[in-house]
Scaffold this active site. Structure first.
Site, PDB file in Angstrom:
ATOM      1  N   LYS A 111       0.836  -1.204   0.000  1.00  0.00           N
ATOM      2  CA  LYS A 111       0.000   0.000   0.000  1.00  0.00           C
ATOM      3  C   LYS A 111       0.870   1.253   0.000  1.00  0.00           C
ATOM      4  O   LYS A 111       1.565   1.521   0.974  1.00  0.00           O
ATOM      5  CB  LYS A 111      -0.894   0.038   1.242  1.00  0.00           C
ATOM      6  CG  LYS A 111      -1.783   1.265   1.223  1.00  0.00           C
ATOM      7  CD  LYS A 111      -2.340   1.556   2.588  1.00  0.00           C
ATOM      8  CE  LYS A 111      -2.132   2.968   3.067  1.00  0.00           C
ATOM      9  NZ  LYS A 111      -2.166   4.047   2.121  1.00  0.00           N
TER      10      LYS A 111
ATOM     11  N   GLU B 217       9.357   0.666  10.905  1.00  0.00           N
ATOM     12  CA  GLU B 217      10.347   1.734  10.683  1.00  0.00           C
ATOM     13  C   GLU B 217       9.633   3.045  10.949  1.00  0.00           C
ATOM     14  O   GLU B 217       8.839   3.496  10.134  1.00  0.00           O
ATOM     15  CB  GLU B 217      10.858   1.700   9.241  1.00  0.00           C
ATOM     16  CG  GLU B 217      11.536   0.408   8.832  1.00  0.00           C
ATOM     17  CD  GLU B 217      12.928   0.268   9.406  1.00  0.00           C
ATOM     18  OE1 GLU B 217      13.362   1.153  10.175  1.00  0.00           O
ATOM     19  OE2 GLU B 217      13.573  -0.734   9.094  1.00  0.00           O
TER      20      GLU B 217
ATOM     21  N   CYS C 181      13.202  10.551   7.485  1.00  0.00           N
ATOM     22  CA  CYS C 181      13.145  10.036   8.865  1.00  0.00           C
ATOM     23  C   CYS C 181      14.469  10.259   9.577  1.00  0.00           C
ATOM     24  O   CYS C 181      14.499  10.581  10.761  1.00  0.00           O
ATOM     25  CB  CYS C 181      12.754   8.565   8.861  1.00  0.00           C
ATOM     26  SG  CYS C 181      13.739   7.580   7.735  1.00  0.00           S
TER      27      CYS C 181
HETATM   28  P1  NAD Z   1       1.937   7.857   8.280  1.00  0.00           P
HETATM   29  O1  NAD Z   1       2.137   6.992   9.465  1.00  0.00           O
HETATM   30  O2  NAD Z   1       0.890   8.896   8.338  1.00  0.00           O
HETATM   31  O3  NAD Z   1       1.574   6.971   7.004  1.00  0.00           O
HETATM   32  C1  NAD Z   1       2.412   5.920   6.546  1.00  0.00           C
HETATM   33  C2  NAD Z   1       1.559   4.938   5.763  1.00  0.00           C
HETATM   34  O4  NAD Z   1       0.631   4.300   6.646  1.00  0.00           O
HETATM   35  C3  NAD Z   1       0.716   5.571   4.661  1.00  0.00           C
HETATM   36  O5  NAD Z   1       0.652   4.687   3.558  1.00  0.00           O
HETATM   37  C4  NAD Z   1      -0.646   5.690   5.338  1.00  0.00           C
HETATM   38  O6  NAD Z   1      -1.721   5.750   4.413  1.00  0.00           O
HETATM   39  C5  NAD Z   1      -0.681   4.414   6.142  1.00  0.00           C
HETATM   40  N1  NAD Z   1      -1.605   4.427   7.290  1.00  0.00           N
HETATM   41  C6  NAD Z   1      -2.157   5.490   7.922  1.00  0.00           C
HETATM   42  N2  NAD Z   1      -2.935   5.075   8.948  1.00  0.00           N
HETATM   43  C7  NAD Z   1      -2.858   3.732   8.959  1.00  0.00           C
HETATM   44  C8  NAD Z   1      -3.421   2.719   9.793  1.00  0.00           C
HETATM   45  N3  NAD Z   1      -4.215   3.009  10.818  1.00  0.00           N
HETATM   46  N4  NAD Z   1      -3.114   1.426   9.538  1.00  0.00           N
HETATM   47  C9  NAD Z   1      -2.286   1.099   8.531  1.00  0.00           C
HETATM   48  N5  NAD Z   1      -1.727   2.012   7.689  1.00  0.00           N
HETATM   49  C10 NAD Z   1      -2.005   3.311   7.909  1.00  0.00           C
HETATM   50  O7  NAD Z   1       3.354   8.478   7.949  1.00  0.00           O
HETATM   51  P2  NAD Z   1       3.716   9.522   6.802  1.00  0.00           P
HETATM   52  O8  NAD Z   1       3.208  10.855   7.199  1.00  0.00           O
HETATM   53  O9  NAD Z   1       3.315   8.961   5.478  1.00  0.00           O
HETATM   54  O10 NAD Z   1       5.315   9.484   6.848  1.00  0.00           O
HETATM   55  C11 NAD Z   1       6.066  10.291   7.705  1.00  0.00           C
HETATM   56  C12 NAD Z   1       6.567   9.501   8.892  1.00  0.00           C
HETATM   57  O11 NAD Z   1       7.248   8.343   8.455  1.00  0.00           O
HETATM   58  C13 NAD Z   1       7.568  10.270   9.721  1.00  0.00           C
HETATM   59  O12 NAD Z   1       7.310  10.053  11.089  1.00  0.00           O
HETATM   60  C14 NAD Z   1       8.901   9.642   9.337  1.00  0.00           C
HETATM   61  O13 NAD Z   1       9.916   9.789  10.290  1.00  0.00           O
HETATM   62  C15 NAD Z   1       8.503   8.235   9.138  1.00  0.00           C
HETATM   63  N6  NAD Z   1       9.465   7.524   8.304  1.00  0.00           N
HETATM   64  C16 NAD Z   1      10.239   6.551   8.879  1.00  0.00           C
HETATM   65  C17 NAD Z   1      11.197   5.891   8.123  1.00  0.00           C
HETATM   66  C18 NAD Z   1      12.060   4.832   8.713  1.00  0.00           C
HETATM   67  O14 NAD Z   1      12.595   4.032   7.958  1.00  0.00           O
HETATM   68  N7  NAD Z   1      12.203   4.754  10.015  1.00  0.00           N
HETATM   69  C19 NAD Z   1      11.359   6.211   6.769  1.00  0.00           C
HETATM   70  C20 NAD Z   1      10.558   7.208   6.222  1.00  0.00           C
HETATM   71  C21 NAD Z   1       9.592   7.849   7.001  1.00  0.00           C
END
Ligand code: NAD
Length: 476
Positions: A169, A244, A278
């Site tokens: 997804k 992650e 991140c």
């Molecule tokens: P997010 O958590 O809002 O969304 C990530 C994904 O999860 C999206 O595809 C979203 O549609 C989906 N999602 C949302 N709610 C969900 C649920 N209840 N169940 C399952 N899936 C759901 O994050 P974002 O705003 O897209 O990304 C930014 C965040 O990601 C920041 O906190 C960043 O630090 C983190 N990040 C971490 C890494 C890492 O490898 N540690 C890498 C990149 C980004």
């Protein structure tokens, strides 16, 4: 564009679509099907049917698909990079780099996939003992919008090489490049159903991936709060999880550091991808004795970053990707300003000019003298805003650096071997850089400690996270 289920481009069961906007202009770049639970179930069914043949293949045959896909991705890197810039906002140079990074990851797992095939234990009295490594089955992959191609590569490369099938997804604000990359993998010989892409909201598509009992593992990248929800949803079916999550990486600049190199480290470490990484530098700690010179040099470099549409020549930083992120970043800066927390040395506002029109632009921002208890340090600031504080020495630096619920990355800038030894030992992080920040080649295990996550991606051990052991004891 369509979703990809069982090798076919499909509309959502709902028949509805959602628009994907260019964050630099507000224009609609394309649309994607508004998938829901039923679409995930169809994808799980397809992935289940494909698993037997795919997992039974010789690893070399699986690897060839990755190899041919990597070649094709690299051949089309400008076209794919352009699409990525249009939906995500990053400068085209960074987008093409990211697309090439996806190809590098596939090639890395291509090269690795003949290895790691289990072990043989010579246990006298028990016969011949073989520990086999078997793929898990159907794996769910949920990815964010900030580095969609790289993060898709980490999950898909390892899962496919290990013989799993996938339901993926993408994020709703950057799904298009992921669909194209999946189509390229299919074109390179991936059988139908091995990689399925379902587009749609986290609340429906994401949650069904976490809950669906047919899925054996979920690899999730996103915010810590969402990761918690995924863990709760996955608990009843006892799925394996790789999480992650967010980070608030400290960067410590010591008094013997190469200052120009450290300034460049901040520029790339904080403002790459408009700060939406991140492992971006999110907290800057500089020794008192060099702070004035450091801020002076950094200010002029920050102010020299050209902000604009990622497709325009010479642009060093694009817009933020989405309205929610924009509101959060600007809200944090406003809160710091209202509470008089630090001095805004550069940026701190949206840029002026017609060319910025409806785009989600914010100037690269440096805030010096930020109190240690400011929200700018305790919250993950996911945008081009860097809070900075001065420190008296290494003890204080390490205390402050570790005073965070996150533990993703950290860097120390020094030439002193004793400082390097202590910092690399004591910094609480999944990855520690010395005199660099943000570099993550495919060979390096990547993931966080504390609330930054569980498990590792990237690197050879990621293959282990997509397999489980089966012990076989043979007495003849
Ligand atoms: P997010 O958590 O809002 O969304 C990530 C994904 O999860 C999206 O595809 C979203 O549609 C989906 N999602 C949302 N709610 C969900 C649920 N209840 N169940 C399952 N899936 C759901 O994050 P974002 O705003 O897209 O990304 C930014 C965040 O990601 C920041 O906190 C960043 O630090 C983190 N990040 C971490 C890494 C890492 O490898 N540690 C890498 C990149 C980004």
């Amino acid at each position: 564009m369509k979703m990809l289920i069982n090798g076919e481009g499909r509309d959502a069961v709902s028949g509805r679509v959602f628009p994907v906007h260019n964050p630099a202009t507000g224009e609609v770049v394309g649309e994607a099907p508004l998938g829901g639970e039923d679409d995930v179930r169809a994808a799980v069914q397809a992935a289940g049917e494909a698993f037997g043949d795919w997992s039974a293949k010789n690893p070399r045959d699986r690897a060839k698909v990755l190899f041919f896909a990597a070649e094709e991705v690299r051949r089309r890197n400008t076209e794919l990079g352009t699409l990525l810039t249009a939906e995500q906002g990053k400068p085209i140079r960074e987008a093409v780099d990211e697309i090439n990074g996806f190809a590098n990851i596939l090639e890395y797992y291509y090269a690795l996939s003949a290895g790691e095939r289990g072990e043989y234990l010579d246990l006298r009295g028990y016969g011949h003992t073989i520990v086999r490594r078997r793929p898990l089955g159907i794996c769910g992959a949920i990815i964010p919008w900030n580095m969609p191609a790289i993060i898709m590569g980490w999950k898909v490369g390892a899962a496919l090489a290990a013989g799993n099938t996938i339901v993926l997804k993408p994020a709703t604000t950057a799904p298009l490049t992921c669909i194209r990359l999946a189509e390229i993998l299919e074109g390179a010989g991936l059988p139908p159903g091995v990689l399925n892409v379902v587009t749609g909201p986290g609340e429906t598509v994401g949650r069904e991936i976490a809950r669906n009992p047919g899925i054996r593992k979920v690899s999730f990248t996103g915010e810590a709060g969402t990761g918690r929800q995924v863990a709760l949803d996955a608990a009843p079916s006892l799925k394996r999880l790789t999480l992650e999550l967010g980070g608030s990486d400290p960067m410590i600049v010591c008094d013997d550091a190469d200052i120009p190199a450290a300034v460049e480290g901040v520029i790339r470490g904080r403002f790459y991808n408009c700060g939406q990484v991140c492992t971006a530098v999110k907290r800057l700690y500089v020794y008192d004795s060099i702070a004035d010179e450091f801020v002076r040099r950094l200010k002029s470099r920050v102010e020299a970053i050209v902000v604009g549409n990622g497709m325009d020549r010479g642009v060093g930083m694009g817009p933020l990707n989405n309205r929610a992120g924009f509101a959060r970043v600007t809200g944090l800066v406003d809160a710091a300003r209202e509470r008089d927390e630090g001095e805004i040395v550069a940026g701190g506002r949206t840029p002026e000019g017609e060319e910025y029109g409806r785009g989600l632009f914010f100037l690269p921002t440096l805030i010096a003298g930020v109190p240690h208890d400011s929200v700018l340090f305790s919250e993950e600031v996911f945008g081009p805003v860097l809070p900075m504080a001065t420190i008296s020495g290494l003890d204080e630096a390490l205390d402050l650096a570790n005073n965070s619920r996150y533990g993703l990355g950290a860097s120390v800038w020094t030439r002193n071997a004793e400082v390097i030894a202590r910092a690399t030992e004591e910094l609480e992080a999944g990855i520690v850089w010395v005199n660099q920040h943000l570099r993550i080649p495919p060979e390096v295990p990547f993931g966080g400690t504390k609330e930054s996550g569980i498990g590792r991606e990237n690197g050879s051990r990621a293959l282990l996270e997509y397999t489980e052991e089966k012990a076989v004891l043979i007495r003849l």
